[in-house]
Write a protein that holds these residues in place. Sequence first.
Motif: not given
Length: 296
Positions: A85-86, A89, A169, A175
């Motif tokens: 997810y990071q 992002l 986020q 998240f």
Amino acid sequence: MDLTNYRGRFAPSPTGLLHIGSLATALASWLDAKASNGVWIVRIEDIDTTRAQPDASEGILNQLARFGLISDEKVIFQSNRIPVYQQYLNSLQEKGVIYTCGCSRKKIQNYYEELGEIIFPHQEIVYPGFCRRNPPNHQTPGALRIKIPDNTIVNQQWLNKEVGDFILQRADGVFSYQLAVVIDDHYQNITHVVRGADLATNTPRQIWLQQVLEFHTPTYRHIPLVLDPTGNKLSKQNKAEPLWPQTTEAILGNLARIAEHLGLNLPLDQPKTISSWLHYAVKAWRDQKRLGIPTG
Ligand code: GLU
């Protein structure tokens, strides 16, 4: 479409055990996948550590197994996918479509209330864009929102909705459901999403994010919610009873109640084992319901 490529999923958040409403979603998504000779996957959406209950994931998988609903692939847990997810992002940040927002929900709610609009407790609010126009100073910790061009309307079947800049986020680093669900539906190649009508307002947001990330958009169906006798949605928050039937008879009783709720016509003389009940229900779903569930 070649329905053998159908991939569906049930994606519970482990905030408590399943009740009749969440089991209805599980069964509808399972039936739609099986009636299409497809694959059905369970994904545990446990990224919001502030809401997850200890042991609920295991409890949910046990409940599903009791009802004969078994994931065709390894169950994935979102808590194991934080680095993914990071990464997404970061890629959105590089595209310049993200900004920091220091607004509380209360502030946004007050803004709408002053305009005379009523906001319900769990309603997704269209963010009025305060911090997009007046960025907070860099020291302020905040949530990260995606920038949606003004007046964007996302259209998908019955949905025709203004999206508003939504959170990817939260300020505490968690998240958002929207980000994680879109990434995982893509990662797992989900072609069909069957879920409760309470999530329908999220669908245009997810479609928008899919477009920004250049992901395919699955077909969405939203099933009507099971309501309590006072007409409220059954939810873990309002303490809906978890389903933990002891006997096959009780399980069949729950399945029959859900089938009725979903508008599935089964013969009056219903099978007496869970696996044969499911077998008949798949056949009935194929004839009566597939890809045609009433929308919420
Ligand atoms: N995890 C979400 C929930 O339990 C559902 C996700 C989805 O079906 O998109 O409400």
